[in-house]
Structure formats: C-alpha cells, structure tokens
Design an enzyme around this catalytic site. Structure first.
Site, PDB file in Angstrom:
ATOM      1  N   ASN A 154      -0.148   8.878   3.429  1.00 25.85           N
ATOM      2  CA  ASN A 154       0.228   7.486   3.670  1.00 25.85           C
ATOM      3  C   ASN A 154      -0.960   6.748   4.265  1.00 25.85           C
ATOM      4  OD1 ASN A 154       1.975   5.193   3.978  1.00 25.85           O
ATOM      5  ND2 ASN A 154       2.227   5.693   6.159  1.00 25.85           N
TER       6      ASN A 154
ATOM      7  N   HIS B  65      -1.609   3.443   6.845  1.00 23.99           N
ATOM      8  CA  HIS B  65      -0.885   2.582   7.781  1.00 23.99           C
ATOM      9  C   HIS B  65      -1.891   1.652   8.464  1.00 23.99           C
ATOM     10  CE1 HIS B  65       2.332   1.307  10.393  1.00 23.99           C
ATOM     11  NE2 HIS B  65       1.530   1.469  11.429  1.00 23.99           N
TER      12      HIS B  65
ATOM     13  N   SER C 163      -5.307   3.768   9.153  1.00 26.93           N
ATOM     14  CA  SER C 163      -5.316   5.239   9.205  1.00 26.93           C
ATOM     15  C   SER C 163      -4.739   5.809   7.919  1.00 26.93           C
ATOM     16  CB  SER C 163      -4.418   5.739  10.350  1.00 26.93           C
ATOM     17  OG  SER C 163      -4.763   5.165  11.587  1.00 26.93           O
TER      18      SER C 163
HETATM   19  C1  GAR Z   1      -0.825  -2.124   3.478  1.00 23.74           C
HETATM   20  O1  GAR Z   1      -1.408  -2.906   4.492  1.00 23.74           O
HETATM   21  C2  GAR Z   1      -0.364  -0.786   4.029  1.00 23.74           C
HETATM   22  O2  GAR Z   1      -1.202  -0.278   5.026  1.00 23.74           O
HETATM   23  C3  GAR Z   1       0.986  -1.147   4.575  1.00 23.74           C
HETATM   24  O3  GAR Z   1       1.532  -2.000   3.605  1.00 23.74           O
HETATM   25  C4  GAR Z   1       0.474  -2.745   2.996  1.00 23.74           C
HETATM   26  C5  GAR Z   1       0.633  -2.650   1.489  1.00 23.74           C
HETATM   27  O4  GAR Z   1      -0.300  -3.477   0.837  1.00 23.74           O
HETATM   28  N1  GAR Z   1       1.798   0.026   4.799  1.00 23.74           N
HETATM   29  C6  GAR Z   1       2.584   0.197   5.854  1.00 23.74           C
HETATM   30  O5  GAR Z   1       2.736  -0.653   6.707  1.00 23.74           O
HETATM   31  C7  GAR Z   1       3.293   1.534   5.921  1.00 23.74           C
HETATM   32  N2  GAR Z   1       3.866   1.762   7.214  1.00 23.74           N
HETATM   33  P1  GAR Z   1      -0.552  -3.308  -0.719  1.00 23.74           P
HETATM   34  O6  GAR Z   1       0.819  -3.310  -1.407  1.00 23.74           O
HETATM   35  O7  GAR Z   1      -1.348  -4.537  -1.089  1.00 23.74           O
HETATM   36  O8  GAR Z   1      -1.301  -2.020  -0.950  1.00 23.74           O
END
Ligand code: GAR
Length: 211
Positions: free
Chosen positions: A106, A108, A135
C-alpha cells in the site's frame, strides 16, 4: 513480475506504475486493475493501454467478508506476483490480507506510523509539523499498518497550505511506488517473516529518501 492494482479513484499512482513498467524501470507489467467504484478514472487509464479491468462494488455484497472473497477470487484469475493498493479506500478483512500476505503493498500519504487514516495533509498542517511525506508498506490487517519499506520525506514549507502540500506529496508518491516495485521485481526486496529485506538486510527502519 505480474502486478494487480486495486483502486477507488483517479489512479495517478496506477499511471505512474504503468509508465514505469512501460519504460522498463519496473521489470514487470500490470495484468489487471480492480476498482470498487465503477466511475473510478483509473479504469479509463488502464483501458487506454489495454489492461484488463474489473469492477467489484462493495455495495453489491451483504458484508465485508463476501466482498473481499469476491475480490480475492477475481484477483487470483490474474495470477499476480504482487497486489498493489493505489488509492484503494476500503478496509480489508484479515482473511483477505492473510491470503495475500507478503504480496500486498500500500501507499499512504504520511510518514507512517504517523497519521493513519484520512485527511493526512490537513492534520499535518494543523499540528504544525516540519516534515511530511508518503510511505510504501507491506499490508497487515490494521488500517495503514504493516512494515514500512520506504518513505519520501519533505519539508513542510512556510507558504504551504493543504492543497500545495497534497500536491507536493502526491508528486513524490509517483516516484516512490515505482521505485519500491522495481526493487521487488528485481529481487532486491523480499518479504521474510513480516519484515522487508532489502539487499539482504532486514529493514527495521524504512529507507528514507529526503526530497
Ligand atoms: C494517494 O494519495 C494515496 O496515497 C492515497 O490515496 C491517493 C490516491 O491517489 N491512499 C490512501 O490514503 C490510503 N490510505 P491516486 O488515485 O491518484 O493514485
């Protein structure tokens, strides 16, 4: 390395991974993209380059166990070496996590273990932190839990607001995730008894990249 990516939204991290596979940075390819939302833009990104997609919507299932089992069975059809959560905004059941243990990653948007959950950038600003970042971690059955492999660390600037900080962190996500996946694909990074091992060394602390 066969990669399956799980998304819920825009899929900009998915795009970075697809690009890194196409340019040879990751010795692998994305074999499938699964979304729990039918309107996730990441599905369009995948379809544009001929990657197989699936939509499995949590609202169609009676409970979390049934939903996760349906996802698990579909993911297995793609026979992945790695399952990548990239903005997949559902909490996974212990049974799902256990099924893919050591293969489930994952990203985050915080310096874990700080700021698990939502609105990380807002909370960092509110606390007046000097540092923030993102991370990549192996997933265990705690929310945003599991051994952290690598972090991109950046200064919170005096002129930052929630939006600029979000954008700055997001940009670094797009290099951090491909980097970690390239380590996995080349065999430099392995998972041993709950811990990441990079170049033969157990990572008791994540690799920290200062941006
Ligand atoms: C990203 O910032 C990722 O780190 C976060 O969602 C966003 C997705 O962006 N994930 C979380 O918060 C998981 N806990 P994307 O769809 O443009 O890749």
């Amino acid at each position: 390395m066969k990669i399956v990516v799980l998304i819920s939204g825009s899929g900009s991290n998915l795009q970075a991974i697809i690009d890194a596979c196409q340019s040879g940075v990751i010795a692998g390819h994305v074999v499938g993209v699964l979304s729990n939302k039918a309107d996730a833009y990441g599905l369009v990104r995948a379809e544009q380059v001929g990657i197989d997609t699936a939509v499995i919507q949590h609202k169609d299932f009676a409970n979390r166990d049934a939903f996760d089992l349906a996802m698990q069975e579909h993911i297995e059809l793609w026979q992945p070496d790695i399952v990548v959560l990239a903005g997949f905004m559902r909490i996974l059941t212990p049974a799902f996590v256990q099924h893919f243990v050591g293969k489930l990653l994952n990203i985050h948007p915080s310096l874990l273990p700080l700021y698990k959950g939502l609105h990380t950038h807002r909370r960092v600003m509110a606390c007046g932190d000097k540092w923030h970042g993102c991370s990549v971690h192996f997933v265990n059955d705690e929310l945003d839990g599991g051994a952290v492999i690598a972090q991109a660390v950046l200064d919170v600037l005096a002129q930052d607001n929630e939006q600029t900080l979000t954008e700055r962190v997001h940009k670094h996500e797009h290099s951090l995730y491909p980097l970690v996946l390239s380590w996995l694909a080349s065999g430099r990074l392995v998972y041993q008894q709950g811990l990441p091992v990079l170049d033969g060394q157990i990572l008791h602390q994540p690799v920290r990249l200062l941006m």
